[in-house]
Structure formats: C-alpha cells, structure tokens
Design an enzyme around this catalytic site. Structure first.
Site, PDB file in Angstrom:
ATOM      1  N   HIS A 170      86.060  46.124  46.297  1.00 48.37           N
ATOM      2  CA  HIS A 170      84.952  47.038  45.996  1.00 48.37           C
ATOM      3  C   HIS A 170      85.358  48.468  46.311  1.00 48.37           C
ATOM      4  O   HIS A 170      86.079  48.726  47.278  1.00 48.37           O
ATOM      5  CB  HIS A 170      83.663  46.645  46.725  1.00 48.37           C
ATOM      6  CG  HIS A 170      83.722  46.688  48.220  1.00 48.37           C
ATOM      7  ND1 HIS A 170      83.448  47.827  48.953  1.00 48.37           N
ATOM      8  CD2 HIS A 170      84.015  45.727  49.131  1.00 48.37           C
ATOM      9  CE1 HIS A 170      83.562  47.559  50.248  1.00 48.37           C
ATOM     10  NE2 HIS A 170      83.907  46.292  50.383  1.00 48.37           N
ATOM     11  N   ASP A 217      83.033  51.048  46.598  1.00 53.52           N
ATOM     12  CA  ASP A 217      82.017  51.785  47.339  1.00 53.52           C
ATOM     13  C   ASP A 217      82.281  51.662  48.831  1.00 53.52           C
ATOM     14  O   ASP A 217      83.039  50.788  49.276  1.00 53.52           O
ATOM     15  CB  ASP A 217      80.616  51.280  46.999  1.00 53.52           C
ATOM     16  CG  ASP A 217      80.375  49.853  47.487  1.00 53.52           C
ATOM     17  OD1 ASP A 217      81.233  48.994  47.223  1.00 53.52           O
ATOM     18  OD2 ASP A 217      79.330  49.590  48.131  1.00 53.52           O
ATOM     19  N   ASP A 262      88.249  49.504  54.204  1.00 53.35           N
ATOM     20  CA  ASP A 262      87.156  48.723  53.616  1.00 53.35           C
ATOM     21  C   ASP A 262      86.457  49.532  52.536  1.00 53.35           C
ATOM     22  O   ASP A 262      85.576  50.327  52.833  1.00 53.35           O
ATOM     23  CB  ASP A 262      86.181  48.340  54.731  1.00 53.35           C
ATOM     24  CG  ASP A 262      85.043  47.469  54.262  1.00 53.35           C
ATOM     25  OD1 ASP A 262      85.177  46.857  53.199  1.00 53.35           O
ATOM     26  OD2 ASP A 262      84.030  47.400  54.979  1.00 53.35           O
ATOM     27  N   GLU A 308      78.969  46.723  47.011  1.00 58.39           N
ATOM     28  CA  GLU A 308      79.090  45.672  48.019  1.00 58.39           C
ATOM     29  C   GLU A 308      78.483  46.107  49.339  1.00 58.39           C
ATOM     30  O   GLU A 308      77.862  45.308  50.038  1.00 58.39           O
ATOM     31  CB  GLU A 308      80.562  45.292  48.194  1.00 58.39           C
ATOM     32  CG  GLU A 308      80.793  44.003  48.961  1.00 58.39           C
ATOM     33  CD  GLU A 308      80.809  44.172  50.475  1.00 58.39           C
ATOM     34  OE1 GLU A 308      80.664  43.172  51.201  1.00 58.39           O
ATOM     35  OE2 GLU A 308      80.974  45.332  50.937  1.00 58.39           O
ATOM     36  N   GLU A 309      78.652  47.372  49.691  1.00 61.10           N
ATOM     37  CA  GLU A 309      78.145  47.855  50.976  1.00 61.10           C
ATOM     38  C   GLU A 309      76.627  48.050  50.971  1.00 61.10           C
ATOM     39  O   GLU A 309      76.038  48.350  52.010  1.00 61.10           O
ATOM     40  CB  GLU A 309      78.831  49.166  51.359  1.00 61.10           C
ATOM     41  CG  GLU A 309      80.348  49.071  51.526  1.00 61.10           C
ATOM     42  CD  GLU A 309      80.787  48.225  52.715  1.00 61.10           C
ATOM     43  OE1 GLU A 309      79.937  47.538  53.310  1.00 61.10           O
ATOM     44  OE2 GLU A 309      81.982  48.242  53.037  1.00 61.10           O
ATOM     45  N   HIS A 350      83.331  50.083  58.893  1.00 53.68           N
ATOM     46  CA  HIS A 350      81.920  50.465  59.072  1.00 53.68           C
ATOM     47  C   HIS A 350      81.724  51.420  60.251  1.00 53.68           C
ATOM     48  O   HIS A 350      80.609  51.924  60.421  1.00 53.68           O
ATOM     49  CB  HIS A 350      80.998  49.248  59.272  1.00 53.68           C
ATOM     50  CG  HIS A 350      80.919  48.340  58.084  1.00 53.68           C
ATOM     51  ND1 HIS A 350      79.886  47.436  57.911  1.00 53.68           N
ATOM     52  CD2 HIS A 350      81.721  48.162  57.016  1.00 53.68           C
ATOM     53  CE1 HIS A 350      80.063  46.761  56.793  1.00 53.68           C
ATOM     54  NE2 HIS A 350      81.192  47.180  56.233  1.00 53.68           N
TER      55      HIS A 350
END
Length: 463
Positions: free
Chosen positions: A101, A103, A134, A169-170, A434
C-alpha cells in the site's frame, strides 16, 4: 524447484546494482504526504498513486497499468486510488499478485521526530521518514525485485504478474472488498504476496503465519445535558470523565489481561522471546512491568488486546472548573485467531453497555472490523518462499505471528479460496511503524528485494 546458485548470484548482482535507484525512488515516494485519513488532503494520495504508476510503467513488462477506485461498502462514496498492473501468464506458468500500500499513517507531532517526517533522511544504516517502512518500502521492494528479474533474466518471462498497490490500508481498507469484486478476474492468481509485515530481526527473515484481527470504534459516554460548575455540583452530579474512567477500567483485570467476557484466545507455538527483548523492542521504561499472562509471544500473537488510542477531552492548558457532559475515546481491540471480528464486537458492545456506571448513556459509532488470519503452511508456495528467503538472507526463516492486523487478508481468502497467501515484509522490530521516527533498515530492504526476485525467478521456472 530451487534456483541454481548462478541464477541467485545474477539476481543478487542485479539487486545490488539497482539498490541506489530503489532507495532514491523510495525517498521520492516518502516526500509525498499520502495520508489516507479523512481529515487529510486526498490530493496527496492521488499524487502518490500517479508517482507509483510512473515507476510501474517504466518497468516495461505490464500489458495494463492504471489507477482504479471502488465504492465504499454500499455507499456512493469512492475509496482512495489504487494501482493495478497486469501481465498474463504464458506457457502454463503460475500467476502471482504482489500487494503493498502506498498510503501512510498521519505523522503526529513534528517535534517528536528527529528529522522531518516527510523528508527522508539516512542515519547510519536506516532510512527515516513516514512510510519509509510501512509500506512504501513494500511498494519499492516489489518494483525493485521486478527490475532485478528483468536485468538478470530479460523481460520476456512467462510468469503471470499482477501489482495491486492499495491507497487506503491505513484508513481501514474500506473499499477493499468492492475493489476485489470489481477486479476479481484480474486479481485471480495462484499466489498472493502481501509485503506489509515484519522480520524476526535485521539478520533473520520471517514468514508471517498468524495475524490478529481488529475491532475499532468510537465510544462516547454522556452524563449531563451541559457542562456544570465542578465546585457547585461536583461530588453529587457524575461527570462524563469519571464515568469513562470507571468504564475503561473494567476492560482489563489487575494483571492487565483483557477482562471482556466473550473475547477468546487460541493456542500456538512461539519461539523463545525473553522479557528483556520485549523491554528493548517495546521501549518499556525502567520499573514498568509487562502486562498480561502466559508466554510473552502468546500475549502478542494469540490473545486479545484492548488499547485506548485516542481521547476527545479538554487539554490541561484549556481545562476549566467544569463537569464534562460528554467524553469520547477511540477503542482499538486486537482479536485472536479463531474468533470472528463480528463476534468480538458483540462481546465488546455488550460489555461496555453493561459496565457503564451511574446510568451513563453510552454511544458507539465509527466501527471498523477485520477478521484474524492463520496461514495454511502446507502449500508449495510457502516452501518456495522459505527457500527464497534462505538463499537471499543465508539464514533459515522463522515462522511468526504478528500482534498487528491486516484485516483485508480475510477478504482475499474469502474471494480467492484456492490462492496461496504469503505474508512477508521489509520491517524489523525497530522500524517503529505508525510511530515517530519510523525507519527502514537498508540491509533488510536489500535482502527483501533479493528474496522476492529469487521467488519470482523460481515461479517463472515452475511448469
């Protein structure tokens, strides 16, 4: 079928030669603040998708490359832009879907970062920036692996190849299932590689075989029609903050284990993982004890967890002497493999409504659910992937569980039940996905690229 040493060496040379370009392209992607959350500018996610399309087109191996969007649930609203590229298999070769992903999570406070979150910065052997690990590194690992395959073996390969780079996805993959239905034929494959997970450490690869599911929602507690003076009415009228604190305290027992009836655990083997490793990787302060019961990894992989990830309340600086009429929090619950997210939500809802003190009014909304996942490790693709990891890393891979969630995998399994799903990644325990100062270990990045290049080569040779 195992690639010959000479084939692996050619791929390793191609990966090494292409690594500077892969890192430079990754840095360009990190500079685009493609946060998919509703409060952020969606134009940046579109810009990120367009940048990825350009990289994919430059590969010169796909018959179709495009940006596509699907509707969210049964609404008329569309999800964020995803990239879909396809190349048909020839001569009986399998088809592989490579997922990542583009995003990213919100950056948080700039002052918590040692360098600006969207200005990629190399310090030592790590690249820092939001999305550096990520999951824009996952996007670039796929692209760089294809580059290496083309460099080492030429562009005229028979392997069927699909790239699916999601854009939300996030933010819960809210249009994911509709996207799969919309592109079901194009996404049909023998193998799906999801490059959005972790490795055991920077020297040891991992294949993720268990993922917890998740249930998230906003919980609001109301006790008053309006704010009242805390001196005049405090001690008799219950304020919402007191009620919320009392309610949240019922979610765990004295050891910190989840205390919600109906949330279940499962059994599974775990490698050795001492408390000292947890303390280092989770950054526990001196004197702070771990919570929960049982082996540490069983707590992280096979037991439920509940976290309050946000709270809407006056800041300390703006606090006034009033009783709060309402308080909202964000609840994030991780669900053990073996339990559906639907049944877990039912248990959580029943608990919080029953546990509300003083007759407080409870409201639940903004709900997201994702089922947990257990990999069937008996398929041939798992064996091929583990052999590719061994060749690329020089170390036997570890089968691991992950405490985090990738909820959409259950949708993949539902719609493509015959497809073998491999969950890999470019992260390591210090990537801090994150969190502030997210980073990618560049040695892990190189080995992850080589792993996938070897896997692609092996599947291309598979009749």
């Amino acid at each position: 079928m195992t690639s010959s040493p000479s084939a692996t060496e050619r791929l390793a040379d191609a990966v090494g030669a292409g690594l500077p370009s892969a890192i430079a392209d990754l840095c360009d992607l990190v500079r685009i603040p493609s946060v998919s959350w509703a409060a952020f500018d969606p134009a940046n996610v579109r810009r990120s998708a367009e940048a990825v399309v350009e990289l994919v087109n430059d590969l010169g191996v796909f018959e179709s490359v495009r940006i596509s969007q699907a509707k969210i649930g049964s609404t008329e609203n569309f999800g964020q832009p995803a990239i879909l590229a396809t190349r048909a298999a020839r001569n009986g070769r399998p088809t592989i879907v490579l997922y990542a992903h583009h995003d990213v999570q919100p950056p948080g406070k700039d002052e918590d970062w040692e360098s600006p979150p969207f200005e990629p910065t190399v310090r030592g052997d790590r690249l820092y920036g939001r999305g550096a690990a990520d999951d824009k590194a996952g996007v670039m690992a796929h692209i760089a692996a294809i580059r290496a395959l083309v460099e080492a073996e030429g562009p005229d390969f028979d392997l069927g190849l699909v790239l699916f780079f999601e854009g939300e996805e996030e933010f819960g993959s809210r249009s994911f299932k509709n996207f799969l239905l919309q592109h079901r034929e194009e996404l049909s494959a023998d193998v799906i590689v999801v490059a959005d997970s972790d490795n055991w450490n920077v020297d040891t690869p991992a294949l993720t075989v268990a993922l917890r599911g998740n249930v998230t929602f906003r919980l609001t507690v109301r006790t008053l029609d309006h704010a009242s003076h805390s001196g005049m009415f405090g001690g008799a009228a219950p304020d919402a903050m007191l009620a919320m604190i009392r309610l949240l305290a019922t979610l765990h027992d004295e050891s910190g284990s989840v205390a919600v009836e109906g949330l279940t655990s499962t059994a599974g083997e775990t490698p050795a993982y001492p408390e000292s490793q947890l303390r280092e990787e989770a950054a526990l302060l001196d004197g702070v004890a771990p919570i929960g019961a049982g082996d540490i990894l069983s707590r992280l992989w096979y037991q439920p967890a509940i976290t309050v990830t946000g709270i809407d309340a006056p800041s300390v600086a703006n606090a006034s002497n009033t009783l709060l009429p309402a308080v909202s929090v964000r609840i994030s619950a991780r669900i053990a493999p073996g339990q559906s997210a639907a049944s877990a939500f039912e248990a959580l809802e029943k608990h919080v409504r029953a546990a509300a003190p003083f007759g407080a009014v409870v409201e639940i909304d903004d709900i997201d659910r994702g089922d947990p996942f257990l990999v069937d490790t008996s398929g041939w693709a798992v064996a091929e992937a583990k052999d590719a990891m061994l060749q690329a890393w020089g170390v036997e891979p570890v089968e691991t569980g992950i405490g985090g969630s990738i909820p959409f995998i259950s949708d993949l399994v539902e719609l493509f039940p015959q497809t073998q799903v491999l969950v890999t990644g470019v992260e390591d325990p210090d990537s801090r996905a994150h969190s502030p100062n997210e980073s990618l270990h560049l040695g892990v990045f190189r080995r992850a690229i080589l792993t996938e290049a070897v896997l692609l080569s092996k599947l291309n040779a598979r009749g």
